[in-house]
Design a protein around this motif. Structure first.
Motif, PDB file in Angstrom:
ATOM      1  N   THR A  78      44.506   7.315  20.603  1.00 31.48           N
ATOM      2  CA  THR A  78      45.328   7.275  21.971  1.00 31.48           C
ATOM      3  C   THR A  78      44.738   8.357  22.894  1.00 31.48           C
ATOM      4  N   GLU A  79      43.610   9.001  22.489  1.00 31.17           N
ATOM      5  CA  GLU A  79      42.919   9.903  23.302  1.00 31.17           C
ATOM      6  C   GLU A  79      41.953   8.895  24.276  1.00 31.17           C
ATOM      7  N   ALA A 137      42.365   5.287  31.008  1.00 29.32           N
ATOM      8  CA  ALA A 137      43.236   4.876  32.127  1.00 29.32           C
ATOM      9  C   ALA A 137      42.995   5.927  33.329  1.00 29.32           C
ATOM     10  N   ARG A 138      42.486   6.945  32.908  1.00 31.59           N
ATOM     11  CA  ARG A 138      42.174   7.892  34.011  1.00 31.59           C
ATOM     12  C   ARG A 138      41.110   7.332  34.817  1.00 31.59           C
ATOM     13  N   ARG A 150      45.812  -2.197  24.625  1.00 30.59           N
ATOM     14  CA  ARG A 150      47.225  -2.581  24.607  1.00 30.59           C
ATOM     15  C   ARG A 150      47.708  -3.786  23.782  1.00 30.59           C
ATOM     16  N   ASP A 203      43.927   7.298  26.794  1.00 35.24           N
ATOM     17  CA  ASP A 203      44.569   7.919  27.795  1.00 35.24           C
ATOM     18  C   ASP A 203      43.041   8.465  29.007  1.00 35.24           C
ATOM     19  N   ASN A 204      41.968   8.343  28.399  1.00 33.34           N
ATOM     20  CA  ASN A 204      40.782   8.938  29.157  1.00 33.34           C
ATOM     21  C   ASN A 204      40.487   7.404  29.869  1.00 33.34           C
TER      22      ASN A 204
END
Length: 554
Positions: A211-212, A218-219, A316, A215-216
């Motif tokens: 998950t980390e 996505a940024r 995803r 998130d990275n």
């Protein structure tokens, strides 16, 4: 003990309130007067089936209310078992009041100590307060399960503990048997499941999902997609801090700092402000440096953007397939580990099952031994009581019959009687008449060593099929039972009624063009007249004399 019962609009009973006594209470009256209505009202009060036809014609509702005196020691436990958390709201210090209403439409409301309760709670409480015996209930005496319960009431010591432990262990062993059968039956399915789990675990481990990382990425994707806007915003921020014309924030703070240095010569008190400006100037310089570095590093990178979006699409896809990917991977590994250790688990289950079955054999043996002793004690006590019920020539035996092992052991019990010497011994269910069943049941109740504290026994026409000396004997035994527990008996026989501490008469009469049932507690002359009626069907000098003699003998 039942202290008082009030009945309103139940069938032919318009209104009646009856106080009851400890010991034996006899309920008498002519045939068809409605004696059984009182027992029906009591059953309704104690959670029995509510029928709309029980409501008196023309009335909106029927109401039955009873006040019980609970035993001090067992009362709180009795309420807790029946009512659960609701028991805390019930006040039974001066008597437990039960109330039930029934409408003509069949709707029922139940109350215990003023607290509304479900009918099943009222029923559970009723089972502890009253033991009801009618001709139909007596037939239960012929059922093997009921006979086994009666016999087990005579178990003591190790045998009693073995019965409780056996039933609990049987359920545990049965669970192990089912689980072992499922393990063995699903061997191939488990192998297929293990292969599938290995495939999934391999897929997830190869994907190296976290998950980390998601998130990275996505940024980073948002930054790469909007690089032009970011460059413009960062350049504008840089210009606002320091411009070539000297109008930026850095330059303004530097000028303010110079002015305060000049003023400091005239007022040393400005030194604190000057120090703060110096710190602000240094912080602005650092921000300006980092902004310029950020602008220099920003550049469009379509190749990197494509790589990021491809990786995000793969992550995803895993999320859509597995949901909580990391949690699923952890569960899958644990499940696979169990499947891969199936042989070890099966061996452990088999060992536990073998140990349980061996222990069951030991408990069953102890229980059987205890039941053989209990059967002798039960038979002896019942035999003694039968002699007092004018069945002295009848032999009673509680026989143990081997049966398929079950939660209650490996035998069933069969109550058997031999009515007369020389006749064959036959099961009670095949031989005894209704009157004999009544007396055998009464003999068993008198023999029971553990009696529910505070229970009220209700016998509905226990005198069926008997008379003369037998009726006298039954009356004496009912009075004897009344010395331990309150007893209510509905009877036609004066010999039984004469033994009662309290005598209740039920009579039918017409008033205002309606038929009603009156329920009255009689004493003195009124009781003498009722006894005379029961003896001869009429009240005259001879029947009154006979009734007086019968009552005096008591």
């Amino acid at each position: 003990m039942l202290l008082e019962i009030s009945v309103e609009n139940v069938a032919l009973i318009e209104e009646a309130t009856l106080e009851l006594s400890p010991g034996l209470n006899a309920i008498t009256g002519e045939t068809g007067a409605g004696k059984t209505l009182l027992a029906t009202a009591l059953q309704l009060l104690l959670g029995g089936r509510a029928r709309s036809e029980a409501v008196r014609a023309g009335a909106e509702r029927a109401t039955v209310e009873g006040t019980f005196l609970l035993p001090e020691a067992a009362g709180p436990e009795m309420l807790a078992d029946a009512l659960g958390d609701l028991a805390e709201e019930v006040d039974a210090e001066d008597g437990l009041v039960l109330r039930r209403t029934l409408t003509g439409e069949g709707r029922s409301r139940c109350y215990v100590g003023g607290v509304s309760v479900p009918v099943r709670a009222l029923g559970a409480l009723g089972e502890r307060l009253v033991s009801y015996h009618s001709q139909r209930e007596q037939a239960r005496l012929t059922e093997p399960a009921e006979q086994l319960e009666i016999l087990d009431d005579f178990l003591t010591g190790e045998a009693l503990e073995a019965r409780l432990d056996h039933e609990e262990l049987w359920r545990s062993v049965e669970r192990d048997r089912r689980e072992l059968a499922e393990v063995r039956a699903s061997g191939e399915a488990r192998l297929r499941e293990a292969d599938f789990l290995r495939f999934q675990i391999g897929e997830l481990e190869a994907a190296d999902y976290s998950t980390e990382e998601a998130d990275n990425l996505a940024r980073e994707r948002d930054r790469l997609r909007n690089v032009t806007d970011l460059q413009q915003a960062a350049a504008a921020a840089t210009a606002a801090l320091a411009s070539e014309e000297g109008g930026g924030a850095v330059d303004s703070v530097a000028r303010a700092q110079g002015e305060l240095e000049t003023a400091l010569r005239f007022d040393p008190g400005l030194s604190g402000l000057l120090e703060r400006l110096a710190g602000l100037s240094a912080e602005l310089e650092d921000v300006l440096y980092e902004l310029r570095s950020y602008v220099e590093e920003l550049e469009a990178d379509p190749a990197r953007l494509e790589t990021v979006e491809d990786r995000m699409a793969a992550l995803r896809a895993l999320e859509r397939k597995y949901g909580d990917v990391e949690g699923y991977l952890e569960d899958a590994r644990a499940r696979l580990s169990r499947l891969e250790n199936l042989d070890e688990e099966t061996a452990g289950l088999e060992a536990r099952l073998a140990e349980g079955e061996l222990r069951l054999e030991e408990l069953a043996a102890t229980l059987s031994k205890g039941r053989r002793k209990a059967a002798k004690r039960l038979a002896k006590k019942v035999q003694e009581n039968l002699a007092g019920l004018n069945l002295g020539r009848t032999e009673f035996r509680a026989g143990l019959v081997p049966a398929e092992p079950g939660p209650k052991g490996r035998e069933r019990v069969e109550f058997e009687i031999r009515p007369n010497p020389g006749e064959p011994e036959l099961p009670v269910r095949r031989y005894a008449s209704g009157g004999e069943l009544s007396r055998i049941m009464l003999a068993i109740r008198l023999a029971q060593e553990r009696v529910e504290p505070g229970a009220t026994y209700v016998f509905d026409e226990v005198d069926a099929g008997i008379g003369g000396e037998t009726a006298t004997a039954v009356g004496a035994k009912l009075r004897q039972l009344g010395e331990k527990n309150q007893v209510l008996t509905i009877t036609h026989l004066p010999q039984i009624a004469s033994e009662a501490a309290s005598h209740i008469v039920v009579a039918k009469e017409e008033t205002r063009g309606r038929t009603i049932t009156r329920i009255t507690r009689v004493t003195g002359e009124d009781r003498l007249k009722e006894m005379a009626r029961m003896l001869s069907g009429r009240i005259d000098d001879a029947s009154l004399a006979h009734a007086s003699e019968l009552l005096v003998r008591k």
